[in-house]
Design a protein around this motif. Structure first.
Motif, PDB file in Angstrom:
ATOM      1  N   GLU A   1       0.858  -1.183   0.000  1.00  0.00           N
ATOM      2  CA  GLU A   1       0.000   0.000   0.000  1.00  0.00           C
ATOM      3  C   GLU A   1       0.893   1.230   0.000  1.00  0.00           C
ATOM      4  OE1 GLU A   1      -1.415   1.114   4.322  1.00  0.00           O
ATOM      5  OE2 GLU A   1      -1.832  -0.997   3.932  1.00  0.00           O
ATOM      6  N   ILE A   2       0.386   2.297  -0.553  1.00  0.00           N
ATOM      7  CA  ILE A   2       1.142   3.537  -0.654  1.00  0.00           C
ATOM      8  C   ILE A   2       1.048   4.283   0.670  1.00  0.00           C
ATOM      9  CG2 ILE A   2       1.329   5.748  -1.872  1.00  0.00           C
ATOM     10  CD1 ILE A   2       1.988   3.432  -3.659  1.00  0.00           C
ATOM     11  N   GLN A   3       2.221   4.692   1.192  1.00  0.00           N
ATOM     12  CA  GLN A   3       2.277   5.479   2.419  1.00  0.00           C
ATOM     13  C   GLN A   3       3.299   6.595   2.247  1.00  0.00           C
ATOM     14  OE1 GLN A   3       3.161   3.227   5.929  1.00  0.00           O
ATOM     15  NE2 GLN A   3       1.149   2.263   5.983  1.00  0.00           N
ATOM     16  N   ASN A   4       3.201   7.583   3.119  1.00  0.00           N
ATOM     17  CA  ASN A   4       4.219   8.629   3.174  1.00  0.00           C
ATOM     18  C   ASN A   4       5.337   8.158   4.089  1.00  0.00           C
ATOM     19  OD1 ASN A   4       2.714  10.284   1.575  1.00  0.00           O
ATOM     20  ND2 ASN A   4       2.091  11.664   3.213  1.00  0.00           N
ATOM     21  N   CYS A   5       6.553   8.407   3.685  1.00  0.00           N
ATOM     22  CA  CYS A   5       7.715   8.073   4.518  1.00  0.00           C
ATOM     23  C   CYS A   5       7.709   9.012   5.724  1.00  0.00           C
ATOM     24  CB  CYS A   5       8.993   8.238   3.710  1.00  0.00           C
ATOM     25  SG  CYS A   5      10.490   7.994   4.677  1.00  0.00           S
ATOM     26  N   PRO A   6       7.801   8.476   6.939  1.00  0.00           N
ATOM     27  CA  PRO A   6       7.801   9.353   8.118  1.00  0.00           C
ATOM     28  C   PRO A   6       9.048  10.226   8.220  1.00  0.00           C
ATOM     29  CG  PRO A   6       7.983   7.037   8.760  1.00  0.00           C
ATOM     30  CD  PRO A   6       7.814   7.070   7.290  1.00  0.00           C
TER      31      PRO A   6
ATOM     32  N   CYS B   1      11.120  11.461   5.320  1.00  0.00           N
ATOM     33  CA  CYS B   1      11.257  12.486   4.286  1.00  0.00           C
ATOM     34  C   CYS B   1       9.928  12.943   3.694  1.00  0.00           C
ATOM     35  CB  CYS B   1      12.162  11.989   3.171  1.00  0.00           C
ATOM     36  SG  CYS B   1      11.488  10.619   2.211  1.00  0.00           S
ATOM     37  N   GLY B   2       8.851  12.188   3.917  1.00  0.00           N
ATOM     38  CA  GLY B   2       7.542  12.579   3.435  1.00  0.00           C
ATOM     39  C   GLY B   2       7.199  12.094   2.034  1.00  0.00           C
ATOM     40  N   GLU B   3       8.127  11.421   1.356  1.00  0.00           N
ATOM     41  CA  GLU B   3       7.848  10.926   0.008  1.00  0.00           C
ATOM     42  C   GLU B   3       6.974   9.682   0.066  1.00  0.00           C
ATOM     43  OE1 GLU B   3      11.030  10.473  -2.709  1.00  0.00           O
ATOM     44  OE2 GLU B   3      12.002  12.332  -2.108  1.00  0.00           O
ATOM     45  N   PHE B   4       6.278   9.391  -1.039  1.00  0.00           N
ATOM     46  CA  PHE B   4       5.461   8.185  -1.126  1.00  0.00           C
ATOM     47  C   PHE B   4       6.347   6.970  -1.352  1.00  0.00           C
ATOM     48  CE2 PHE B   4       2.348  11.374  -2.708  1.00  0.00           C
ATOM     49  CZ  PHE B   4       1.409  11.201  -1.704  1.00  0.00           C
ATOM     50  N   PHE B   5       5.934   5.832  -0.779  1.00  0.00           N
ATOM     51  CA  PHE B   5       6.631   4.572  -1.032  1.00  0.00           C
ATOM     52  C   PHE B   5       5.657   3.429  -0.837  1.00  0.00           C
ATOM     53  CE2 PHE B   5       6.821   4.751   3.502  1.00  0.00           C
ATOM     54  CZ  PHE B   5       6.983   3.453   3.967  1.00  0.00           C
ATOM     55  N   ASN B   6       5.980   2.283  -1.405  1.00  0.00           N
ATOM     56  CA  ASN B   6       5.156   1.083  -1.260  1.00  0.00           C
ATOM     57  C   ASN B   6       5.472   0.428   0.072  1.00  0.00           C
ATOM     58  OD1 ASN B   6       3.747   1.161  -3.666  1.00  0.00           O
ATOM     59  ND2 ASN B   6       5.359   0.086  -4.793  1.00  0.00           N
ATOM     60  N   PHE B   7       4.523   0.463   0.988  1.00  0.00           N
ATOM     61  CA  PHE B   7       4.705  -0.161   2.295  1.00  0.00           C
ATOM     62  C   PHE B   7       4.319  -1.625   2.193  1.00  0.00           C
ATOM     63  CE2 PHE B   7       3.033  -1.454   6.452  1.00  0.00           C
ATOM     64  CZ  PHE B   7       4.160  -1.240   7.208  1.00  0.00           C
ATOM     65  N   THR B   8       5.291  -2.506   2.408  1.00  0.00           N
ATOM     66  CA  THR B   8       5.040  -3.940   2.333  1.00  0.00           C
ATOM     67  C   THR B   8       5.102  -4.610   3.697  1.00  0.00           C
ATOM     68  OG1 THR B   8       7.381  -4.363   1.926  1.00  0.00           O
ATOM     69  CG2 THR B   8       5.958  -4.100  -0.009  1.00  0.00           C
ATOM     70  N   GLY B   9       5.428  -3.854   4.735  1.00  0.00           N
ATOM     71  CA  GLY B   9       5.530  -4.418   6.071  1.00  0.00           C
ATOM     72  C   GLY B   9       6.958  -4.748   6.458  1.00  0.00           C
TER      73      GLY B   9
END
Length: 136
Positions: A3-8, A10-18
């Motif tokens: 799922e797409i989340q913001n990096c805590p 830098c704030g950029e989007f990334f695919n969070f896979t756990g």
């Protein structure tokens, strides 16, 4: 599924896979910082360093140190002055989510609750009575 989340960090989007809780670039930076801290702690004279000393010497944020100790990347058995804050009171601990005092308080509260529950059940059982009358 990712799922797409913001990096805590830098704030950029990334695919969070756990697997990682930050983006790839920040994960690489964290890994580089981990290597710096680990090299610092491997020296015999630094093994008993406190969190403040490690932060001062390496420039790594204290929150990252807590994260690595929680994830068992830095072991308190090897480095005795490392730990992370208790989730309840904030006191430094090195195993579990709660410090020893909070664990003891919680166990005591649970014993008190169980005793009160048992007492209430006994009172309720004593009040239940069956009366039989014989017809002659």
């Amino acid at each position: 599924m990712a799922e797409i989340q913001n990096c805590p960090s830098c704030g950029e989007f990334f695919n969070f896979t756990g697997v990682r809780d930050v983006c790839y670039k920040c994960a690489q930076k964290e890994e580089d910082m981990y290597q710096i801290v680990y090299r610092f702690l491997r020296k015999r004279e630094n093994r008993a360093a406190t969190m403040e000393r490690i932060v001062e010497a390496t420039g790594v944020e204290q929150e990252l140190l807590y994260k690595w100790v929680r994830k068992n990347r830095l072991h308190p058995a090897i480095f005795p002055n490392l730990g992370y804050p208790c989730d309840n009171c904030g006191r430094i601990t090195n195993k579990g989510k709660l410090c020893e005092k909070c664990q003891d308080d919680l166990k005591s509260d649970l014993r008190t609750f169980e005793a009160a529950k048992e007492f209430r059940e006994n009172v309720a059982n004593r009040e239940k009575g069956t009366y039989l009358s014989e017809k002659k």
